[in-house]
Design a protein around this motif. Structure first.
Motif, mmCIF file in Angstrom:
data_model
loop_
_atom_site.group_PDB
_atom_site.id
_atom_site.type_symbol
_atom_site.label_atom_id
_atom_site.label_comp_id
_atom_site.label_asym_id
_atom_site.label_seq_id
_atom_site.Cartn_x
_atom_site.Cartn_y
_atom_site.Cartn_z
ATOM 1 N N PRO A 128 0.808 -1.226 0.000
ATOM 2 C CA PRO A 128 0.000 0.000 0.000
ATOM 3 C C PRO A 128 0.838 1.272 0.000
ATOM 4 C CG PRO A 128 -0.033 -1.033 2.161
ATOM 5 C CD PRO A 128 0.647 -1.997 1.241
ATOM 6 N N VAL A 129 2.093 1.180 0.476
ATOM 7 C CA VAL A 129 2.946 2.372 0.501
ATOM 8 C C VAL A 129 3.287 2.810 -0.922
ATOM 9 C CG1 VAL A 129 5.187 3.288 1.208
ATOM 10 C CG2 VAL A 129 3.898 1.825 2.763
ATOM 11 N N SER A 130 3.710 1.868 -1.761
ATOM 12 C CA SER A 130 4.014 2.211 -3.152
ATOM 13 C C SER A 130 2.767 2.691 -3.884
ATOM 14 C CB SER A 130 4.610 0.998 -3.870
ATOM 15 O OG SER A 130 5.844 0.626 -3.296
ATOM 16 N N PHE A 131 1.604 2.135 -3.517
ATOM 17 C CA PHE A 131 0.353 2.554 -4.148
ATOM 18 C C PHE A 131 0.111 4.037 -3.931
ATOM 19 C CE2 PHE A 131 -4.136 3.450 -3.021
ATOM 20 C CZ PHE A 131 -4.672 3.453 -4.297
ATOM 21 N N ILE A 132 0.247 4.509 -2.688
ATOM 22 C CA ILE A 132 -0.091 5.902 -2.403
ATOM 23 C C ILE A 132 1.040 6.843 -2.803
ATOM 24 C CG2 ILE A 132 0.715 5.943 0.002
ATOM 25 C CD1 ILE A 132 -2.476 7.572 -1.481
ATOM 26 N N THR A 133 2.309 6.445 -2.570
ATOM 27 C CA THR A 133 3.405 7.338 -2.946
ATOM 28 C C THR A 133 3.524 7.474 -4.456
ATOM 29 O OG1 THR A 133 4.967 5.484 -2.790
ATOM 30 C CG2 THR A 133 4.719 6.878 -0.839
ATOM 31 N N GLY A 134 3.125 6.431 -5.185
ATOM 32 C CA GLY A 134 3.174 6.518 -6.643
ATOM 33 C C GLY A 134 2.281 7.611 -7.191
ATOM 34 N N TRP A 135 1.175 7.873 -6.516
ATOM 35 C CA TRP A 135 0.263 8.940 -6.945
ATOM 36 C C TRP A 135 0.788 10.325 -6.586
ATOM 37 C CZ3 TRP A 135 -3.559 8.637 -10.308
ATOM 38 C CH2 TRP A 135 -4.148 7.399 -10.539
ATOM 39 N N PHE A 136 1.821 10.382 -5.739
ATOM 40 C CA PHE A 136 2.418 11.658 -5.351
ATOM 41 C C PHE A 136 3.852 11.759 -5.883
ATOM 42 C CE2 PHE A 136 -1.069 11.197 -2.418
ATOM 43 C CZ PHE A 136 -1.528 12.489 -2.238
ATOM 44 N N PHE A 137 4.050 11.222 -7.087
ATOM 45 C CA PHE A 137 5.332 11.319 -7.781
ATOM 46 C C PHE A 137 6.470 10.773 -6.934
ATOM 47 C CE2 PHE A 137 2.552 14.751 -9.269
ATOM 48 C CZ PHE A 137 2.495 14.453 -10.617
ATOM 49 N N ASP A 138 6.180 9.676 -6.222
ATOM 50 C CA ASP A 138 7.182 8.959 -5.426
ATOM 51 C C ASP A 138 7.805 9.818 -4.329
ATOM 52 O OD1 ASP A 138 6.887 6.510 -6.786
ATOM 53 O OD2 ASP A 138 8.194 7.198 -8.401
ATOM 54 N N GLU A 145 6.591 10.196 4.533
ATOM 55 C CA GLU A 145 6.553 11.173 5.621
ATOM 56 C C GLU A 145 6.157 12.566 5.135
ATOM 57 O OE1 GLU A 145 9.012 9.194 4.904
ATOM 58 O OE2 GLU A 145 8.989 7.744 6.564
ATOM 59 N N ASP A 146 6.328 12.820 3.851
ATOM 60 C CA ASP A 146 5.993 14.145 3.303
ATOM 61 C C ASP A 146 4.544 14.241 2.839
ATOM 62 O OD1 ASP A 146 8.619 14.911 3.717
ATOM 63 O OD2 ASP A 146 9.259 14.256 1.714
ATOM 64 N N ILE A 147 3.798 13.145 2.917
ATOM 65 C CA ILE A 147 2.398 13.127 2.472
ATOM 66 C C ILE A 147 1.508 13.183 3.705
ATOM 67 C CG2 ILE A 147 0.646 11.866 1.167
ATOM 68 C CD1 ILE A 147 2.926 10.482 -0.329
ATOM 69 N N GLY A 148 0.758 14.263 3.861
ATOM 70 C CA GLY A 148 -0.087 14.449 5.032
ATOM 71 C C GLY A 148 -1.484 13.889 4.837
ATOM 72 N N ARG A 149 -2.239 13.902 5.929
ATOM 73 C CA ARG A 149 -3.620 13.399 5.875
ATOM 74 C C ARG A 149 -4.465 14.240 4.917
ATOM 75 N NH1 ARG A 149 -7.264 10.331 8.881
ATOM 76 N NH2 ARG A 149 -9.421 11.079 8.777
ATOM 77 N N ARG A 150 -4.246 15.557 4.925
ATOM 78 C CA ARG A 150 -5.011 16.419 4.020
ATOM 79 C C ARG A 150 -4.710 16.066 2.564
ATOM 80 N NH1 ARG A 150 -9.346 20.130 3.864
ATOM 81 N NH2 ARG A 150 -9.180 21.145 1.849
ATOM 82 N N ASP A 151 -3.451 15.733 2.269
ATOM 83 C CA ASP A 151 -3.098 15.321 0.906
ATOM 84 C C ASP A 151 -3.855 14.053 0.515
ATOM 85 O OD1 ASP A 151 -1.225 17.417 0.705
ATOM 86 O OD2 ASP A 151 0.292 16.206 1.712
ATOM 87 N N ILE A 152 -3.921 13.106 1.455
ATOM 88 C CA ILE A 152 -4.635 11.858 1.183
ATOM 89 C C ILE A 152 -6.128 12.129 0.993
ATOM 90 C CG2 ILE A 152 -5.165 9.548 2.032
ATOM 91 C CD1 ILE A 152 -2.268 9.933 1.339
ATOM 92 N N MET A 153 -6.686 13.044 1.788
ATOM 93 C CA MET A 153 -8.103 13.386 1.650
ATOM 94 C C MET A 153 -8.372 13.992 0.274
ATOM 95 S SD MET A 153 -9.869 12.743 4.558
ATOM 96 C CE MET A 153 -11.182 13.974 4.732
ATOM 97 N N ASP A 154 -7.500 14.891 -0.154
ATOM 98 C CA ASP A 154 -7.670 15.497 -1.479
ATOM 99 C C ASP A 154 -7.569 14.451 -2.581
ATOM 100 O OD1 ASP A 154 -8.078 18.083 -0.582
ATOM 101 O OD2 ASP A 154 -5.952 18.584 -0.582
ATOM 102 N N PHE A 155 -6.589 13.550 -2.437
ATOM 103 C CA PHE A 155 -6.429 12.484 -3.425
ATOM 104 C C PHE A 155 -7.657 11.579 -3.455
ATOM 105 C CE2 PHE A 155 -5.303 7.943 -3.840
ATOM 106 C CZ PHE A 155 -5.062 7.914 -5.198
ATOM 107 N N GLN A 169 -4.552 4.219 6.220
ATOM 108 C CA GLN A 169 -3.535 4.398 7.251
ATOM 109 C C GLN A 169 -3.291 3.094 8.002
ATOM 110 O OE1 GLN A 169 -5.413 7.656 9.373
ATOM 111 N NE2 GLN A 169 -3.964 9.136 8.517
ATOM 112 N N TRP A 170 -4.369 2.361 8.284
ATOM 113 C CA TRP A 170 -4.236 1.074 8.977
ATOM 114 C C TRP A 170 -3.440 0.090 8.134
ATOM 115 C CZ3 TRP A 170 -6.605 -3.453 7.107
ATOM 116 C CH2 TRP A 170 -6.481 -4.577 7.933
ATOM 117 N N ARG A 171 -3.730 0.016 6.852
ATOM 118 C CA ARG A 171 -3.025 -0.921 5.978
ATOM 119 C C ARG A 171 -1.547 -0.553 5.866
ATOM 120 N NH1 ARG A 171 -6.031 -4.427 2.977
ATOM 121 N NH2 ARG A 171 -8.298 -4.162 3.052
#
Length: 223
Positions: free
Chosen positions: A121-131, A135-145, A175-177
């Motif tokens: 799941p880490v590569s899944f989410i960081t891949g959408w934020f240009f790798d 630690e640089d991806i906040g909850r608000r970023d995930i909410m927007d995504f 976050q749990w995953r």
């Protein structure tokens, strides 16, 4: 339920048709002034109500006329810019044209996504934020995504209360995953596959829908 910012932007968008109507009335007034015999006189004879509006437009505010023209030009430029961006990004165009999903349908789609990405799941989410680093991806970023990807390309302020609750469930599950992937789960049993499966099920956060189902079930058992 609609959010305050969503209602505000809807009201702003609703002024665009008014601007177009105002511009048409200004043009009609200028035509009546410039062509009294061919334009104004037929309107007086066959459409007295329109003639009354044209007469009222003679005292129109210059500020209102400028505002209407600027508003119309801005809206046209915005639409052209949006169309240009969608041609550059087919994914964006497909999201904006996607049908609105029910909450249950969106939950099924999310479950399938999480199942397919459970191995990392880490590569899944960081891949959408240009790798970027996690630690640089906040909850608000995930909410927007999540709002963009799961709710037809809409922004957070355009979601209903139920949709915001569901988005919060998605973010908590992600976050749990990620926590399970990075740190694992301490097993209280013998460490076998069945024990680990039980630990994972116990650790998984309940969604809002599951909480409501559990509440109804406990109420029925109490009766």
């Amino acid at each position: 339920m609609y959010t305050g910012p969503g209602i505000f932007f809807l009201c702003i968008k609703g002024t665009v048709p008014l601007a177009y109507v105002y511009i048409l009335l200004v043009l009609l007034r200028e035509l009546c002034v410039g062509f009294p015999e061919s334009v104004h006189e037929p309107i007086q004879r066959h459409a007295p109500h329109v003639d009354w509006i044209v007469d009222k437009m003679r005292g129109s505010s210059l500020f209102m006329e400028i505002w209407a023209v600027v508003e119309a030009i801005f809206y046209i430029c915005l639409k052209l810019h949006t169309a240009w961006l969608q041609r550059k990004d087919p994914l964006e165009a497909s999201l904006s044209a996607a049908p609105m999903l029910e909450l249950s349908e969106r939950r099924q789609l999310w479950d399938r996504m999480m199942e397919s990405e459970a191995h990392d799941p880490v590569s899944f989410i960081t891949g959408w934020f240009f790798d970027d680093d996690l630690e640089d991806i906040g909850r608000r970023d995930i909410m927007d995504f999540g709002s963009w990807s799961m709710f037809e390309g809409r922004n957070l302020e355009h979601l209903t209360r139920d949709e915001l609750d569901q988005l919060g469930d998605f973010v908590e599950e992600l976050q749990w995953r990620i926590a399970i992937f990075l740190h694992g789960v301490e097993s209280g049993g013998g460490g076998g596959p069945e024990s680990r499966s039980d630990d994972l099920d116990a650790a998984r956060p309940r969604s809002g829908e599951e909480e409501r189902t559990a509440t109804r079930a406990s109420g029925a058992a109490g009766r």
